[in-house]
Each structure stands twice: as structure tokens, then as C-alpha cells.
Design a protein around this motif. Structure first.
Motif, PDB file in Angstrom:
ATOM      1  N   ILE A  53     -18.295 -84.328  70.827  1.00  0.00           N
ATOM      2  CA  ILE A  53     -18.701 -85.343  69.860  1.00  0.00           C
ATOM      3  C   ILE A  53     -19.365 -86.500  70.601  1.00  0.00           C
ATOM      4  CG2 ILE A  53     -17.846 -87.006  68.153  1.00  0.00           C
ATOM      5  CD1 ILE A  53     -17.490 -84.167  67.218  1.00  0.00           C
ATOM      6  N   ARG A  54     -20.491 -86.982  70.064  1.00  0.00           N
ATOM      7  CA  ARG A  54     -21.162 -88.153  70.636  1.00  0.00           C
ATOM      8  C   ARG A  54     -20.628 -89.422  69.985  1.00  0.00           C
ATOM      9  NH1 ARG A  54     -27.018 -86.302  69.617  1.00  0.00           N
ATOM     10  NH2 ARG A  54     -26.753 -84.168  70.281  1.00  0.00           N
ATOM     11  N   THR A  55     -20.147 -90.351  70.800  1.00  0.00           N
ATOM     12  CA  THR A  55     -19.686 -91.646  70.307  1.00  0.00           C
ATOM     13  C   THR A  55     -20.354 -92.735  71.144  1.00  0.00           C
ATOM     14  OG1 THR A  55     -17.770 -91.700  71.781  1.00  0.00           O
ATOM     15  CG2 THR A  55     -17.433 -90.730  69.603  1.00  0.00           C
ATOM     16  N   PRO A  56     -20.567 -93.928  70.575  1.00  0.00           N
ATOM     17  CA  PRO A  56     -21.222 -94.998  71.319  1.00  0.00           C
ATOM     18  C   PRO A  56     -20.360 -95.566  72.443  1.00  0.00           C
ATOM     19  CG  PRO A  56     -20.608 -95.755  69.126  1.00  0.00           C
ATOM     20  CD  PRO A  56     -20.317 -94.285  69.191  1.00  0.00           C
ATOM     21  N   ALA A  57     -19.059 -95.376  72.363  1.00  0.00           N
ATOM     22  CA  ALA A  57     -18.137 -95.866  73.392  1.00  0.00           C
ATOM     23  C   ALA A  57     -16.996 -94.864  73.505  1.00  0.00           C
ATOM     24  CB  ALA A  57     -17.597 -97.240  72.986  1.00  0.00           C
ATOM     25  N   PRO A  58     -16.247 -94.892  74.601  1.00  0.00           N
ATOM     26  CA  PRO A  58     -15.093 -93.985  74.693  1.00  0.00           C
ATOM     27  C   PRO A  58     -14.200 -94.148  73.456  1.00  0.00           C
ATOM     28  CG  PRO A  58     -15.453 -95.072  76.788  1.00  0.00           C
ATOM     29  CD  PRO A  58     -16.384 -95.723  75.797  1.00  0.00           C
ATOM     30  N   THR A  59     -13.825 -93.030  72.868  1.00  0.00           N
ATOM     31  CA  THR A  59     -13.091 -93.049  71.604  1.00  0.00           C
ATOM     32  C   THR A  59     -11.875 -92.143  71.696  1.00  0.00           C
ATOM     33  OG1 THR A  59     -15.160 -93.391  70.422  1.00  0.00           O
ATOM     34  CG2 THR A  59     -13.290 -92.658  69.110  1.00  0.00           C
ATOM     35  N   TYR A  60     -10.744 -92.631  71.199  1.00  0.00           N
ATOM     36  CA  TYR A  60      -9.521 -91.836  71.124  1.00  0.00           C
ATOM     37  C   TYR A  60      -9.367 -91.333  69.697  1.00  0.00           C
ATOM     38  CZ  TYR A  60      -4.603 -90.706  70.686  1.00  0.00           C
ATOM     39  OH  TYR A  60      -3.437 -90.073  70.407  1.00  0.00           O
ATOM     40  N   PHE A  61      -9.204 -90.035  69.548  1.00  0.00           N
ATOM     41  CA  PHE A  61      -8.939 -89.439  68.245  1.00  0.00           C
ATOM     42  C   PHE A  61      -7.475 -89.003  68.232  1.00  0.00           C
ATOM     43  CE2 PHE A  61     -13.495 -88.501  68.906  1.00  0.00           C
ATOM     44  CZ  PHE A  61     -14.006 -89.192  67.834  1.00  0.00           C
ATOM     45  N   PRO A  62      -6.670 -89.558  67.328  1.00  0.00           N
ATOM     46  CA  PRO A  62      -5.249 -89.182  67.292  1.00  0.00           C
ATOM     47  C   PRO A  62      -5.056 -87.691  67.042  1.00  0.00           C
ATOM     48  CG  PRO A  62      -5.664 -91.093  65.902  1.00  0.00           C
ATOM     49  CD  PRO A  62      -6.997 -90.560  66.314  1.00  0.00           C
ATOM     50  N   GLU A  63      -4.046 -87.130  67.676  1.00  0.00           N
ATOM     51  CA  GLU A  63      -3.697 -85.737  67.445  1.00  0.00           C
ATOM     52  C   GLU A  63      -3.412 -85.541  65.963  1.00  0.00           C
ATOM     53  OE1 GLU A  63      -0.420 -82.492  68.987  1.00  0.00           O
ATOM     54  OE2 GLU A  63      -0.599 -84.397  69.992  1.00  0.00           O
ATOM     55  N   ASP A  64      -3.771 -84.401  65.446  1.00  0.00           N
ATOM     56  CA  ASP A  64      -3.609 -84.028  64.031  1.00  0.00           C
ATOM     57  C   ASP A  64      -4.564 -84.756  63.093  1.00  0.00           C
ATOM     58  OD1 ASP A  64      -1.642 -82.131  64.600  1.00  0.00           O
ATOM     59  OD2 ASP A  64      -0.048 -83.622  64.480  1.00  0.00           O
ATOM     60  N   SER A  65      -5.622 -85.413  63.642  1.00  0.00           N
ATOM     61  CA  SER A  65      -6.665 -85.971  62.782  1.00  0.00           C
ATOM     62  C   SER A  65      -7.441 -84.812  62.169  1.00  0.00           C
ATOM     63  CB  SER A  65      -7.634 -86.836  63.586  1.00  0.00           C
ATOM     64  OG  SER A  65      -6.993 -87.960  64.115  1.00  0.00           O
ATOM     65  N   GLN A  66      -7.839 -84.951  60.911  1.00  0.00           N
ATOM     66  CA  GLN A  66      -8.605 -83.903  60.250  1.00  0.00           C
ATOM     67  C   GLN A  66     -10.051 -83.951  60.725  1.00  0.00           C
ATOM     68  OE1 GLN A  66      -8.306 -83.880  56.005  1.00  0.00           O
ATOM     69  NE2 GLN A  66      -9.248 -81.867  55.848  1.00  0.00           N
ATOM     70  N   ILE A  67     -10.634 -82.766  60.973  1.00  0.00           N
ATOM     71  CA  ILE A  67     -12.045 -82.657  61.358  1.00  0.00           C
ATOM     72  C   ILE A  67     -12.723 -81.643  60.446  1.00  0.00           C
ATOM     73  CG2 ILE A  67     -11.522 -80.950  63.156  1.00  0.00           C
ATOM     74  CD1 ILE A  67     -13.982 -82.078  64.699  1.00  0.00           C
ATOM     75  N   SER A  68     -13.932 -81.981  60.019  1.00  0.00           N
ATOM     76  CA  SER A  68     -14.783 -81.062  59.258  1.00  0.00           C
ATOM     77  C   SER A  68     -16.113 -81.000  59.985  1.00  0.00           C
ATOM     78  CB  SER A  68     -14.987 -81.560  57.830  1.00  0.00           C
ATOM     79  OG  SER A  68     -13.748 -81.676  57.166  1.00  0.00           O
ATOM     80  N   ILE A  69     -16.654 -79.804  60.162  1.00  0.00           N
ATOM     81  CA  ILE A  69     -17.927 -79.621  60.860  1.00  0.00           C
ATOM     82  C   ILE A  69     -18.917 -79.021  59.876  1.00  0.00           C
ATOM     83  CG2 ILE A  69     -19.096 -78.551  62.817  1.00  0.00           C
ATOM     84  CD1 ILE A  69     -16.320 -78.389  64.179  1.00  0.00           C
ATOM     85  N   TYR A  70     -20.109 -79.614  59.816  1.00  0.00           N
ATOM     86  CA  TYR A  70     -21.153 -79.221  58.873  1.00  0.00           C
ATOM     87  C   TYR A  70     -22.416 -78.825  59.613  1.00  0.00           C
ATOM     88  CZ  TYR A  70     -18.208 -81.692  55.528  1.00  0.00           C
ATOM     89  OH  TYR A  70     -17.153 -82.104  54.765  1.00  0.00           O
TER      90      TYR A  70
END
Length: 82
Positions: A53-70
Motif C-alpha cells: 500500500i502507498r501512503t504519504p507517511a509511515p502508517t500503522y494499520f491495526p491488526e484485524d482492520s478490514q481491507i477491501s481491494i478493488y
């Protein structure tokens, strides 16, 4: 037997505006780095996906966050949890 998205019958033409799919994590849209998407689909067991995933700054995504890919035309191609 599983298959990988973007390889084989899907071809190489399912890309976003900049050449990559898009992902939604929580309620935020992110670009997926071109060529980084891999989806292993399975019947009778858990399917998995891997993306960068491209983010403008280092990013933490919490475990069990929902993701959808299109894909480039906003068709859902994978949904799951981090």
C-alpha cells in the motif's frame, strides 16, 4: 486449487488509474503499488492476499482492520482482514 489474481485468465489489464488496483482500509482509500497484488483463492480454506500500500507517511494499520481491494473499474476483487 488456488489461483493468483493478475496472472493467467485474468491477464495483466486490471489496473487502477495509475496502473494499480485500489484498497480501502477502514474508510480510507489507498493506491496499491503496481505489480504487488497477489491473491491466493481457495475453496474450503482461507483465501489470502498480499499487497504493498502507498501512503504519504509511515502508517500503522491495526491488526484485524478490514481491507477491501478493488480493480480499476471499482469491482471488488478481495475482502478480508489484516
Amino acid at each position: 486449487m488456488g489461483g493468483l489474481y493478475g496472472i493467467g485468465p485474468y491477464g495483466s489489464g486490471l489496473y487502477g488509474v495509475d496502473g494499480s488496483p485500489f484498497a480501502v482500509i477502514g474508510s480510507t482509500w489507498y493506491s496499491v503499488e503496481a505489480g504487488s497484488l497477489s491473491i491466493e483463492s481457495a475453496i474450503g480454506r482461507r483465501s489470502t492476499a498480499s499487497v504493498t500500500i502507498r501512503t504519504p507517511a509511515p502508517t500503522y494499520f491495526p491488526e484485524d482492520s478490514q481491507i477491501s481491494i478493488y480493480d480499476r473499474i471499482a469491482t471488488l476483487i478481495f475482502a478480508g482482514y489484516l
